[in-house]
Structures are given as C-alpha cells and as structure tokens.
Design an enzyme around this catalytic site. Structure first.
Site, PDB file in Angstrom:
ATOM      1  N   SER A 108      69.071  53.166  63.322  1.00 55.77           N
ATOM      2  CA  SER A 108      69.266  52.975  64.817  1.00 55.77           C
ATOM      3  C   SER A 108      70.633  53.269  65.385  1.00 55.77           C
ATOM      4  O   SER A 108      70.529  53.619  66.561  1.00 55.77           O
ATOM      5  CB  SER A 108      68.985  51.424  65.112  1.00 55.77           C
ATOM      6  OG  SER A 108      70.012  50.556  64.368  1.00 55.77           O
TER       7      SER A 108
ATOM      8  N   LYS B 289      70.139  52.979  71.947  1.00 55.74           N
ATOM      9  CA  LYS B 289      70.316  52.314  72.988  1.00 55.74           C
ATOM     10  C   LYS B 289      70.418  53.338  74.109  1.00 55.74           C
ATOM     11  O   LYS B 289      70.652  52.713  75.229  1.00 55.74           O
ATOM     12  CB  LYS B 289      71.665  51.364  72.742  1.00 55.74           C
ATOM     13  CG  LYS B 289      71.389  50.386  72.004  1.00 55.74           C
ATOM     14  CD  LYS B 289      70.959  49.160  72.443  1.00 55.74           C
ATOM     15  CE  LYS B 289      71.099  48.079  71.530  1.00 55.74           C
ATOM     16  NZ  LYS B 289      70.265  46.755  72.167  1.00 55.74           N
TER      17      LYS B 289
END
Length: 324
Positions: A308, A52
């Site tokens: 992730s 992110k």
C-alpha cells in the site's frame, strides 16, 4: 453510501488526475516462500508513494466540483496527507494537515513540499478527530478524513477495479486479497469493487499484532478499539478502531483478519526490495508479510497482496535491507 457506481465515477476522476494503474508483480522466490502463487499490487509506485493519492483526489475533486469550500483539512500519519495536499494544490485549494508528532520526518517534509500547512499533535494523548473537527470549524475548512468518507472509500475502491481486471488477465478467478488495514478505507473500497467485478476474490485485512482492531472487530461482529495508539513500526496503519462507514462493509464482505509482528513486516520490506525491487514502508508491507508468514491461514493456489505504500524513513529502510 459508497457503491460500485461511485467507485467507477471516482476511477474516471482519478485517471484524469494523473493517477495511473499500478502493476501486479511476482517473483519465483516469493511464490516458493508463500507456498502458492503470490501477486503483489504495487501501490507504492503511485505518485505520492501510496494508494492514498486515489482517495485524496476523489474527495478533493468532488469538493471542487461542488464549490464553496475555503480549503480542506485532513488528519494523517503521512500518506493521506500527501494525497490530499497534492489534490488540493492541483485544485488551487489551501490544505491543512493534522499529523502525529512522531510521524516519520520524510512524510512531514513531503507534505509541506506539496504546499500544505502541517499541524502536529500527540497521537497517544490527543483525539485527532476532535482536534480536526475544531480546527476545520474555526478556519472554515472541509474535513477530508482518511477513511470514513464516501468519496475517499470510492477512490480507494479503484484499486479493487484494477485488481479485478489484472487478476482476470493472470487467470486468477478465486483468491484471498490481503489488504493493509488502518481504518479500513482501502479494504472496504476494494471489497465493494470485487463484489461487483470479481466475486471469487475475497478481501482479508492485514494489521500489526497488538493493533489488530479490524481482525478482532470482524471476529466479534462489532467495532472494537485498540488499547494503545502508538508503539508499532507500522505507523501508517495505526488507528483507534475501524471506521463507522468502513466496518459494515468489511463485516459483510471480508474474511477473517490477519496480524503479523513488526519483525515480520520488516522482513517483508526486505524481501520486497530484494525480489521485486519495491521500496515499502512497514505498514505497507503487512499484507505481504501475512502471505509469507501466515500461509496456513489462506486458501487456494494464489494470493493477491496490496503493497500500500513506500514512504519509509530512509535510515530505517537502510537498516532493514542491510545484509545480516
């Protein structure tokens, strides 16, 4: 609309923001368990602990270049929050983050430490999009959503550029690329990048069972909603439904979606630590879990899994990796 030109432009800004290429890791035991060569894209090693940071920087840096924003607002369970907060602080912009009240404390604390104001809401009963829109309008903030934003998708697509180059270095020309999926920004960005740079690599979404809206939507050919918005240990990727911008990209480019149980996600967390020395959160480990526990759903001699994020609650992580 996001395209490969936007992704390449985002890559230049992301690199200038101190976000470096993450490694593609492997371990013989993981290969054995998966029944094929398994390569793990370690996005958990990025600054702020997840991919992110890329989308947050891409979006905020574009806003800063345009000028006129009094600050930014994001809604996030933690990883997007930290990415936006870091980028906003670097560009001397105030950041307000709308976070679910049940978010892991480590994520809320890390977001505040980056200088952002945290506003909590109940994800089971309140509409975060409506709350975010109202708060942004009242305070004059630019809304940076976690996935349905062209620059956010472009920033996440830089992962795909790296995978394309690294897979070529490893001699992998055809493989499924398994991607943890909430609203689909990461999967959509990677799919666009691979379409241009490595068409033999195909994105497959990975989600927790019971919250597999992307998989069900891909099968149905239209966006479907989850019946519940809470109740999985994979809190980082629980979203109501695929994004309006991300789903058409996935419908065109992605293969069938995959789902794993919470227990399988936690086992993948333990295996990633044991064999790769990676710290992953459960939501960040669902792609690895799909490769390990759904091998029959994959094709080819290799698979690429995106790890992730690693912003896991310390107590949960300690329990997960403890010997049985």
């Amino acid at each position: 609309m996001t395209d490969i030109a936007a992704i390449r432009a985002a890559a230049a800004r992301v690199s200038a923001g101190g976000i470096r290429r993450t490694p593609l890791l492997s371990a013989p035991e993981l290969d054995r368990r998966a029944g094929r060569r398994l390569l793990v894209k370690a996005e958990s090693l990025l600054v702020t602990g997840s991919f992110k940071a890329r989308g947050g920087w891409a979006a905020v840096s574009a806003l800063a270049a345009e000028g006129g924003a009094a600050g930014v607002l994001a809604f996030s369970s933690g990883n997007h929050a930290q990415g936006v907060a870091r980028a906003a602080a670097a560009h001397r912009m105030p950041a307000v983050i709308l976070m679910p009240a049940d978010v892991a404390a480590v994520k809320a604390e890390a977001t505040r430490a980056l200088g952002a104001e945290v506003v909590l809401y109940d994800r089971a009963t309140q509409d975060r999009e409506a709350l975010g829109a109202e708060l942004a309008a009242r305070r004059g903030l630019a809304l940076v959503p976690p996935y349905d934003h062209p620059q956010v998708i472009a920033g996440q697509g830089t992962v795909g550029l790296e995978i394309a180059a690294q897979a070529a270095e490893e001699g992998v020309a055809r493989a499924d690329v398994l991607v943890p999926c909430g609203g689909g920004g990461l999967a959509a960005g990677i799919a666009l990048a691979l379409e241009a740079e490595a068409p033999g690599l195909r994105v497959r979404t990975a989600e927790p069972a019971g919250f597999d809206d992307a998989a069900r939507s891909l099968a149905a050919g239209r966006r479907l909603r989850n019946e519940r918005l809470a109740g999985s240990v994979c809190d980082a990727i629980l979203t109501p439904q695929p994004g309006a911008l991300t789903f058409p990209i996935l419908a065109r480019l992605a293969g069938p979606g995959l789902a794993v149980s919470d227990e399988e996600a936690l086992e993948a967390v333990a295996l990633a630590f044991r064999h790769l020395r990676l710290v992953l959160e459960p939501g960040g480990a669902v792609a690895l879990a799909a490769a390990l526990f759904r091998p029959e759903a994959l094709s080819g001699d290799a698979v690429v899994c995106v790890a992730s994020g690693g912003n896991v609650d310390p107590a949960l992580f300690a329990r997960t990796i403890a010997p049985a």
